[in-house]
Design a protein around this motif. Structure first.
Motif, PDB file in Angstrom:
ATOM      1  N   LEU A 107     -61.823  -4.274  48.485  1.00  0.00           N
ATOM      2  CA  LEU A 107     -60.609  -3.930  49.228  1.00  0.00           C
ATOM      3  C   LEU A 107     -59.526  -3.426  48.282  1.00  0.00           C
ATOM      4  CD1 LEU A 107     -58.892  -3.930  51.816  1.00  0.00           C
ATOM      5  CD2 LEU A 107     -58.376  -6.340  51.342  1.00  0.00           C
ATOM      6  N   GLU A 108     -59.319  -4.124  47.173  1.00  0.00           N
ATOM      7  CA  GLU A 108     -58.294  -3.697  46.221  1.00  0.00           C
ATOM      8  C   GLU A 108     -58.602  -2.314  45.651  1.00  0.00           C
ATOM      9  OE1 GLU A 108     -57.948  -6.834  43.338  1.00  0.00           O
ATOM     10  OE2 GLU A 108     -56.679  -8.023  44.658  1.00  0.00           O
ATOM     11  N   ASN A 109     -59.859  -2.070  45.289  1.00  0.00           N
ATOM     12  CA  ASN A 109     -60.229  -0.756  44.757  1.00  0.00           C
ATOM     13  C   ASN A 109     -60.040   0.344  45.797  1.00  0.00           C
ATOM     14  OD1 ASN A 109     -60.913  -1.743  42.237  1.00  0.00           O
ATOM     15  ND2 ASN A 109     -63.048  -2.109  42.802  1.00  0.00           N
ATOM     16  N   THR A 110     -60.425   0.071  47.024  1.00  0.00           N
ATOM     17  CA  THR A 110     -60.302   1.062  48.087  1.00  0.00           C
ATOM     18  C   THR A 110     -58.843   1.388  48.367  1.00  0.00           C
ATOM     19  OG1 THR A 110     -62.349   0.249  49.080  1.00  0.00           O
ATOM     20  CG2 THR A 110     -60.917   1.564  50.485  1.00  0.00           C
ATOM     21  N   VAL A 111     -58.007   0.376  48.486  1.00  0.00           N
ATOM     22  CA  VAL A 111     -56.593   0.597  48.781  1.00  0.00           C
ATOM     23  C   VAL A 111     -55.911   1.302  47.615  1.00  0.00           C
ATOM     24  CG1 VAL A 111     -54.369  -0.547  49.173  1.00  0.00           C
ATOM     25  CG2 VAL A 111     -56.402  -1.293  50.425  1.00  0.00           C
ATOM     26  N   ARG A 112     -56.192   0.872  46.406  1.00  0.00           N
ATOM     27  CA  ARG A 112     -55.551   1.502  45.246  1.00  0.00           C
ATOM     28  C   ARG A 112     -55.998   2.955  45.068  1.00  0.00           C
ATOM     29  NH1 ARG A 112     -52.478  -2.300  43.252  1.00  0.00           N
ATOM     30  NH2 ARG A 112     -53.090  -4.470  43.423  1.00  0.00           N
ATOM     31  N   ALA A 113     -57.241   3.239  45.382  1.00  0.00           N
ATOM     32  CA  ALA A 113     -57.721   4.632  45.311  1.00  0.00           C
ATOM     33  C   ALA A 113     -56.994   5.502  46.332  1.00  0.00           C
ATOM     34  CB  ALA A 113     -59.232   4.679  45.532  1.00  0.00           C
TER      35      ALA A 113
ATOM     36  N   LEU B 212     -48.985   0.717  51.407  1.00  0.00           N
ATOM     37  CA  LEU B 212     -50.353   0.256  51.174  1.00  0.00           C
ATOM     38  C   LEU B 212     -50.399  -0.799  50.070  1.00  0.00           C
ATOM     39  CD1 LEU B 212     -52.439   3.569  51.345  1.00  0.00           C
ATOM     40  CD2 LEU B 212     -52.659   1.589  52.858  1.00  0.00           C
ATOM     41  N   LEU B 213     -49.756  -0.495  48.943  1.00  0.00           N
ATOM     42  CA  LEU B 213     -49.784  -1.413  47.806  1.00  0.00           C
ATOM     43  C   LEU B 213     -49.014  -2.701  48.095  1.00  0.00           C
ATOM     44  CD1 LEU B 213     -49.386   1.140  44.884  1.00  0.00           C
ATOM     45  CD2 LEU B 213     -51.464  -0.067  45.607  1.00  0.00           C
ATOM     46  N   ALA B 214     -47.884  -2.580  48.773  1.00  0.00           N
ATOM     47  CA  ALA B 214     -47.090  -3.775  49.082  1.00  0.00           C
ATOM     48  C   ALA B 214     -47.837  -4.701  50.045  1.00  0.00           C
ATOM     49  CB  ALA B 214     -45.741  -3.370  49.673  1.00  0.00           C
ATOM     50  N   SER B 215     -48.479  -4.128  51.043  1.00  0.00           N
ATOM     51  CA  SER B 215     -49.206  -4.984  51.995  1.00  0.00           C
ATOM     52  C   SER B 215     -50.443  -5.600  51.345  1.00  0.00           C
ATOM     53  CB  SER B 215     -49.575  -4.204  53.258  1.00  0.00           C
ATOM     54  OG  SER B 215     -50.338  -3.066  52.957  1.00  0.00           O
ATOM     55  N   LEU B 216     -51.101  -4.876  50.458  1.00  0.00           N
ATOM     56  CA  LEU B 216     -52.236  -5.441  49.726  1.00  0.00           C
ATOM     57  C   LEU B 216     -51.772  -6.575  48.813  1.00  0.00           C
ATOM     58  CD1 LEU B 216     -55.226  -5.413  48.840  1.00  0.00           C
ATOM     59  CD2 LEU B 216     -54.543  -3.764  47.079  1.00  0.00           C
ATOM     60  N   ASP B 217     -50.678  -6.360  48.102  1.00  0.00           N
ATOM     61  CA  ASP B 217     -50.153  -7.404  47.219  1.00  0.00           C
ATOM     62  C   ASP B 217     -49.727  -8.639  48.004  1.00  0.00           C
ATOM     63  OD1 ASP B 217     -50.628  -5.789  45.047  1.00  0.00           O
ATOM     64  OD2 ASP B 217     -48.554  -5.128  44.829  1.00  0.00           O
ATOM     65  N   ALA B 218     -49.121  -8.441  49.164  1.00  0.00           N
ATOM     66  CA  ALA B 218     -48.723  -9.582  49.998  1.00  0.00           C
ATOM     67  C   ALA B 218     -49.955 -10.345  50.478  1.00  0.00           C
ATOM     68  CB  ALA B 218     -47.901  -9.099  51.188  1.00  0.00           C
ATOM     69  N   LEU B 219     -51.008  -9.625  50.853  1.00  0.00           N
ATOM     70  CA  LEU B 219     -52.240 -10.265  51.312  1.00  0.00           C
ATOM     71  C   LEU B 219     -52.867 -11.112  50.207  1.00  0.00           C
ATOM     72  CD1 LEU B 219     -54.430 -10.529  53.556  1.00  0.00           C
ATOM     73  CD2 LEU B 219     -55.521  -8.539  52.528  1.00  0.00           C
ATOM     74  N   THR B 220     -52.939 -10.563  49.003  1.00  0.00           N
ATOM     75  CA  THR B 220     -53.546 -11.315  47.903  1.00  0.00           C
ATOM     76  C   THR B 220     -52.655 -12.491  47.473  1.00  0.00           C
ATOM     77  OG1 THR B 220     -52.673  -9.757  46.262  1.00  0.00           O
ATOM     78  CG2 THR B 220     -54.919  -9.374  47.067  1.00  0.00           C
ATOM     79  N   SER B 221     -51.339 -12.336  47.567  1.00  0.00           N
ATOM     80  CA  SER B 221     -50.434 -13.452  47.254  1.00  0.00           C
ATOM     81  C   SER B 221     -50.608 -14.587  48.259  1.00  0.00           C
ATOM     82  CB  SER B 221     -48.982 -12.988  47.260  1.00  0.00           C
ATOM     83  OG  SER B 221     -48.743 -12.116  46.191  1.00  0.00           O
ATOM     84  N   ASP B 222     -50.738 -14.242  49.528  1.00  0.00           N
ATOM     85  CA  ASP B 222     -50.944 -15.277  50.539  1.00  0.00           C
ATOM     86  C   ASP B 222     -52.306 -15.933  50.384  1.00  0.00           C
ATOM     87  OD1 ASP B 222     -48.454 -15.160  51.704  1.00  0.00           O
ATOM     88  OD2 ASP B 222     -49.030 -13.581  53.106  1.00  0.00           O
ATOM     89  N   ARG B 223     -53.296 -15.204  49.921  1.00  0.00           N
ATOM     90  CA  ARG B 223     -54.601 -15.811  49.642  1.00  0.00           C
ATOM     91  C   ARG B 223     -54.460 -16.854  48.536  1.00  0.00           C
ATOM     92  NH1 ARG B 223     -58.904 -14.939  45.865  1.00  0.00           N
ATOM     93  NH2 ARG B 223     -60.869 -15.696  46.726  1.00  0.00           N
ATOM     94  N   ARG B 224     -53.725 -16.496  47.479  1.00  0.00           N
ATOM     95  CA  ARG B 224     -53.507 -17.456  46.394  1.00  0.00           C
ATOM     96  C   ARG B 224     -52.765 -18.692  46.900  1.00  0.00           C
ATOM     97  NH1 ARG B 224     -52.734 -12.650  43.598  1.00  0.00           N
ATOM     98  NH2 ARG B 224     -50.483 -12.753  43.865  1.00  0.00           N
ATOM     99  N   ASP B 225     -51.790 -18.496  47.781  1.00  0.00           N
ATOM    100  CA  ASP B 225     -51.069 -19.636  48.358  1.00  0.00           C
ATOM    101  C   ASP B 225     -52.008 -20.512  49.184  1.00  0.00           C
ATOM    102  OD1 ASP B 225     -48.726 -18.746  47.218  1.00  0.00           O
ATOM    103  OD2 ASP B 225     -47.949 -17.850  49.068  1.00  0.00           O
TER     104      ASP B 225
END
Length: 184
Positions: A61-67, A82-95
């Motif tokens: 997912l990260e590779n696809t969105v960043r590409a 795109l990048l902000a929503s991906l970063d928010a998703l991964t931050s919430d996963r870490r939480d």
């Protein structure tokens, strides 16, 4: 957990921006959400964050969105979203992983059990020869203490106990991706 679902929804909508190739992002997002719910939502796996299928789906997912975000044709606002929503998703996963890794401290549980036992013993000693009503009081006190400790254990381990965190918000986003709700 609803924040993670909200961020997944935000990413699904960001993928519908003009110039963005929607299908690869939404497909990778769907794979990630399904892997999360299947492999990383309950039990010991909820605290690790080391499930190979979920880690692979997240990396994809990260590779696809960043590409997609790197493409100059989509412009800065869409790329940023795109990048902000991906970063928010991964931050919430870490939480979520951090919250799942917390357990009740053993010392805390021991102190509560000992306090409950001491309370029951003291109530029993005070009402030892007082009759049936006092025995009923002691028995109900023991029941309340036992139920309180059981509730503490159930609520203290929301990914491992009888009362678990609902995955319904993630399931709703997954269903939306499957049914075409997030379409341009």
């Amino acid at each position: 957990m609803s924040n993670e679902a909200a961020d997944a929804s935000r990413l699904a909508w960001a993928a519908t921006s003009p110039g963005v190739d929607t299908a690869p992002i939404q497909s990778a997002l769907l794979d990630y959400l399904q892997a999360t719910r299947s492999n990383e939502w309950s039990g010991v796996a909820a605290a690790n964050g080391e499930d190979p299928a979920t880690v692979h789906a997240l990396a994809n997912l990260e590779n696809t969105v960043r590409a997609q975000a790197a493409r100059t044709v989509i412009g800065t606002p869409a790329s940023t979203e795109l990048l902000a929503s991906l970063d928010a998703l991964t931050s919430d996963r870490r939480d979520r992983l951090a919250a799942a890794s917390h357990q009740l401290p053993v010392f805390y549980v021991v102190v509560l059990v000992l306090a409950g036992v001491a309370l029951i013993v003291n109530a029993s000693a005070l009402t030892l020869r007082s009759g049936r009503r006092s025995a009923l009081l002691t028995g109900s006190l023991a029941s309340v203490i036992g139920l309180s400790l059981a509730l503490l254990f159930a609520l203290g381990t929301p990914w491992r106990g009888a009362i678990t965190v609902s995955g319904q918000p993630i399931d709703a986003v997954t269903q939306g991706l499957n049914t075409g709700y997030f379409t341009p």
